[in-house]
Design a protein around this motif. Sequence first.
Motif, PDB file in Angstrom:
ATOM      1  N   ASP A  33      18.362  -3.127   1.627  1.00  0.00           N
ATOM      2  CA  ASP A  33      17.636  -3.585   0.439  1.00  0.00           C
ATOM      3  C   ASP A  33      16.235  -4.083   0.752  1.00  0.00           C
ATOM      4  O   ASP A  33      15.342  -3.978  -0.082  1.00  0.00           O
ATOM      5  CB  ASP A  33      18.428  -4.695  -0.263  1.00  0.00           C
ATOM      6  N   TRP A  34      16.029  -4.641   1.909  1.00  0.00           N
ATOM      7  CA  TRP A  34      14.730  -5.234   2.183  1.00  0.00           C
ATOM      8  C   TRP A  34      13.969  -4.587   3.330  1.00  0.00           C
ATOM      9  O   TRP A  34      12.830  -4.164   3.167  1.00  0.00           O
ATOM     10  CB  TRP A  34      14.856  -6.743   2.426  1.00  0.00           C
ATOM     11  N   TYR A  35      14.614  -4.494   4.466  1.00  0.00           N
ATOM     12  CA  TYR A  35      13.838  -4.020   5.603  1.00  0.00           C
ATOM     13  C   TYR A  35      13.424  -2.559   5.448  1.00  0.00           C
ATOM     14  O   TYR A  35      12.269  -2.201   5.665  1.00  0.00           O
ATOM     15  CB  TYR A  35      14.588  -4.221   6.924  1.00  0.00           C
ATOM     16  N   LEU A  36      14.356  -1.714   5.034  1.00  0.00           N
ATOM     17  CA  LEU A  36      14.008  -0.303   4.875  1.00  0.00           C
ATOM     18  C   LEU A  36      12.963  -0.114   3.784  1.00  0.00           C
ATOM     19  O   LEU A  36      12.051   0.695   3.897  1.00  0.00           O
ATOM     20  CB  LEU A  36      15.247   0.537   4.548  1.00  0.00           C
ATOM     21  N   GLU A  37      13.125  -0.890   2.708  1.00  0.00           N
ATOM     22  CA  GLU A  37      12.152  -0.781   1.612  1.00  0.00           C
ATOM     23  C   GLU A  37      10.772  -1.230   2.090  1.00  0.00           C
ATOM     24  O   GLU A  37       9.753  -0.584   1.805  1.00  0.00           O
ATOM     25  CB  GLU A  37      12.607  -1.621   0.424  1.00  0.00           C
ATOM     26  N   ALA A  38      10.760  -2.339   2.831  1.00  0.00           N
ATOM     27  CA  ALA A  38       9.479  -2.838   3.332  1.00  0.00           C
ATOM     28  C   ALA A  38       8.878  -1.860   4.330  1.00  0.00           C
ATOM     29  O   ALA A  38       7.656  -1.656   4.365  1.00  0.00           O
ATOM     30  CB  ALA A  38       9.679  -4.208   3.978  1.00  0.00           C
ATOM     31  N   ALA A  39       9.729  -1.225   5.100  1.00  0.00           N
ATOM     32  CA  ALA A  39       9.255  -0.313   6.146  1.00  0.00           C
ATOM     33  C   ALA A  39       8.453   0.849   5.564  1.00  0.00           C
ATOM     34  O   ALA A  39       7.597   1.426   6.237  1.00  0.00           O
ATOM     35  CB  ALA A  39      10.436   0.216   6.953  1.00  0.00           C
ATOM     36  N   LYS A  40       8.741   1.153   4.311  1.00  0.00           N
ATOM     37  CA  LYS A  40       8.021   2.247   3.685  1.00  0.00           C
ATOM     38  C   LYS A  40       6.536   1.928   3.491  1.00  0.00           C
ATOM     39  O   LYS A  40       5.713   2.821   3.324  1.00  0.00           O
ATOM     40  CB  LYS A  40       8.655   2.598   2.328  1.00  0.00           C
ATOM     41  N   PHE A  41       6.217   0.625   3.468  1.00  0.00           N
ATOM     42  CA  PHE A  41       4.824   0.218   3.246  1.00  0.00           C
ATOM     43  C   PHE A  41       4.248  -0.535   4.428  1.00  0.00           C
ATOM     44  O   PHE A  41       3.102  -0.904   4.431  1.00  0.00           O
ATOM     45  CB  PHE A  41       4.743  -0.671   2.004  1.00  0.00           C
ATOM     46  N   ASP A  42       5.093  -0.812   5.371  1.00  0.00           N
ATOM     47  CA  ASP A  42       4.734  -1.715   6.451  1.00  0.00           C
ATOM     48  C   ASP A  42       4.656  -0.921   7.749  1.00  0.00           C
ATOM     49  O   ASP A  42       5.566  -0.930   8.557  1.00  0.00           O
ATOM     50  CB  ASP A  42       5.817  -2.805   6.548  1.00  0.00           C
ATOM     51  N   LYS A  43       3.562  -0.204   7.904  1.00  0.00           N
ATOM     52  CA  LYS A  43       3.440   0.650   9.085  1.00  0.00           C
ATOM     53  C   LYS A  43       2.964  -0.185  10.266  1.00  0.00           C
ATOM     54  O   LYS A  43       2.083  -1.021  10.139  1.00  0.00           O
ATOM     55  CB  LYS A  43       2.439   1.784   8.834  1.00  0.00           C
ATOM     56  N   SER A  44       3.608   0.055  11.387  1.00  0.00           N
ATOM     57  CA  SER A  44       3.125  -0.594  12.592  1.00  0.00           C
ATOM     58  C   SER A  44       3.563   0.238  13.780  1.00  0.00           C
ATOM     59  O   SER A  44       4.417   1.110  13.660  1.00  0.00           O
ATOM     60  CB  SER A  44       3.703  -2.005  12.714  1.00  0.00           C
TER      61      SER A  44
END
Length: 881
Positions: A661-672
């Motif tokens: 719910d959170w990490y994968l969703e954030a990963a879509k916008f959180d490139k590093s």
Amino acid sequence: MNKELPKAYEPGLYEDEIYKRWEESGFFNPDNLDLPADAPGYTIVLPPPNITDKLHLGHASMLAIEDLLIRYYRMRGYRALWLPGTDHAAIATQNVVEKKLFKEDGKTRHDLGREKFLEKVWEFLRITQTTILKQTRKMGSSLDWSRTAFTLDEQREKAVRKMFVDMYNEGVIYRGERIVNWCPRCHSTLADDEVEYKETKSKLYWIKYGPFVLATTRPETKLGDTAVAVHPGDKRYKDMVGKEYMIPGVLGEFKVKVIADHHVDPEFGSGAVKVTPAHSFADNEMARRNNIPWKQIINEDGRMMDNCGKYAGLTTVEAREEIVADMEKMGLIDHIEEGYENKLSVCYRCDTPIEPLPSKQWFVSVDKKLPRLGNMSLKEKAIEAAKKGEIKFIPDRFEKRFVNWMGNLHDWCISRQIWFGHRIPVWYNSRNVDDIYVGENPPEGEDWEQDPDSLDTWFSSGMWTFSTLGWPDTFKDGKKSGDLARFHPTQVLETGYEILTLWVSRMIMMSFFAVGEKPFDTVYLHGMVLDKNGKKMSKSKGNGIDPLDVIAKYGTDAVRLSLLIGSTPGNDVRIFEEKIEGDRNFVNKLWNVARFILQTADENTTEIELKNLTLADKWIMAHFNALVDKNATSATKFLSNYNFSIAAELLRTFTYDYLADWYLEAAKFDKSTEKVKVLRYVLENLLILWHPFIPFVTEKIWELMGKEKLLMVEKWPEIKYDPGNNGDDFELIKNIVIAIRNARAENKIEPGRKIDAVIYTGNNKDLIESQSEIIKGLRTGIGKLTIAKDGDEPDDSICISVKGVSNMDIYLVGAIDKDKEKKRLEKEIANLEKLIAGTEKKLANEEFTSKAPPAVVEKEHSNLHARKNDLTKLLIQLKQL
RNA sequence: GGACGCGUAGCUCAGCUGGUUAGAGCACCUCGUUUACACCGAGGGGGUCCUAGGUUCGAAUCCUUGCGCGUCCACCA
């Protein structure tokens, strides 16, 4: 997108192939595990299922729990052995085959004869045995098939004979007379659990009995009376105890002794009981306790014997009528009470009333003191092991139950008048009845005839922990060798609480006798599997679930999960399809998490650079670490403590709420730079943690990740990376997102519509700015996002509150339903005021502040402070509206 | 009759070495097809923790009682 996986996980496509790979890897056998020589052992012997029938969900539950344990400890680096087998279940199996034979051919076993009948039994058991082993594999069980045993195979036969002979030579096994449940129609003894009780109304005869008047339902047994019993505290009969009286009877006078026994209920009848030791269990016990002789008057046909004068040859019912009539004439009947309700014991097969009869049987003495047990008896030794904690029970309340039951244990009757099973290794000389030969092999000469009886099935299954490990060959001169040395005592015996007494007690006694040590460290008891209404699943009721059916429909992993989640040690678990379906959905969720990760991060990882981690990275790493931590609330810890359900729930929460719910969703916008590595790291380790629960899907994903080694033998993870904080910064971002989504939903803003937002960050400007893409990306529907340290309230906006944050203002601009917002605020304010009032009251109470631990008081203070802050803010918001 | 267990949201169950605004899954209501997933996502409603007492500053959690349900053991002349 590098890898195209199917959208939905289809267990049927992979399970058999994966099981085959596991089996062919050889790792089910601990000898093939790559371990240091001093690796600790972890052994479970599978409670051997009866070969009477295929497996049901109860077995599936047992297999799920034991496989979970074995896989967990295998991955933890233990020399994990799970040893399979089946139980011949002597009486039960013989009955099933007899019933079948009768139904199909109208024949009894006597029509076929011993040899032919046994052939039939073996024919039958080979079929069920094959089915059972197949079902067991289907459950994903990582059993060492190379060590498969059967309680009635050659090796176990050898062990049983040796045990019998040893016990006989030690005087533990003896032959004696005992009352048995006898069915006059079937001509067979019945085990206790084959006796059924039927509510009946009968007559209670009050008879004149010398100086007594006493009540009985079976006046015909008067011919076998040898005593009258009263309660020791009964003043009415106090002076009579110990004396002998001549009693007038239909065949003349006879002598009885008056005994005092606690078994007698002084409230019942006249408080005096006639004692017929040969034809009543209770009377027999009293006779034993008081040294009273027996007199048998009923034979195996249920008829009166020759010593019954003119009544000889009558059935008991006929004899009862005649004797009552004769007693009536003699004036020996006081009165007859009609409609007396009692429970009649009848044969479970033919409903014929059971006739308790004396019979010669073989026994194991549980009270004989044995030099090899430090002059303790089998019973004492077993009780000591439990009481001293040498053997632990989980849950521990069963220790009490066990000790209590053991305390009441009488000598164990091990002979059964059946054909199927281990035949008793005793031979009688036909020329001399008193000449007995007891040995592992038949005696020389022609005059010897083997005892026709077989052994109680628990005699062979009681030896299960060591007979499966090569005993007696691996035990010479008190020294263990081979498998016995490596794997005994075993670590856990996992079984249902309903056989705690039947089986577990026997295993403990026999192990101490044969090997001189306990059979296992821990007894884990699971509950029964019930249907949705809490009823036992049974074929006749049709409420059973066939494991193979639901496995075909939802997959083995889902079935295992449904048996493990929501169940606690020793408590029953209810299973129904909706539950399994839910767990299937979860398995699919995990599959899709992997699907996403493999799509975005399909490359092998290298070491993670901690300094490059984003807030979300740190957050997920911190939560992952919490799962494998050594503290009391980690999944690892709960697994070690047999709290499987809690462990699974922690893993599920992590997988769903944190990762998906959170990490994968954030990963879509959180490139590093580290994203790919973190994704793979978390997935990899999560698969390991889930593996003992849901071995198939995890192994499949593991394979898809390009791993060559099997997941099954992967090492259990420990904390490898310390992200440096507990992820609170991302928690803040998460709460902002939730607050915005909330406000949108409350204000009924259409999902498609973008809303501008202003965040005055206070001291957190850099932090919020760095996460602005994530805030916008996580379905907050924000159009223009303004971030500043502070500023004025924008026109036409509402200020929203974020959980646990008071030094930051967030405004949503435009399109606000002020009425709704006002109502929401008022509700929240009311709630807060109530809480604050409660907290204040508590803190004003001096008893509380002086007696409660300082930490608790301190917590209340900080709660109050935070709540007051929130309230102030809400009040301002309400005013501004 | 003896021993033990259970009674927490509509359902299935966690929590029970006393201190949380009592949790989860399913079901329910509102909204949504946003490319990992409709075997889905976002939001929401819902509980005097069986009853009555007691211990305590404080009880779903400890003690006692009652009611209901279940299991095992024994079985009565």
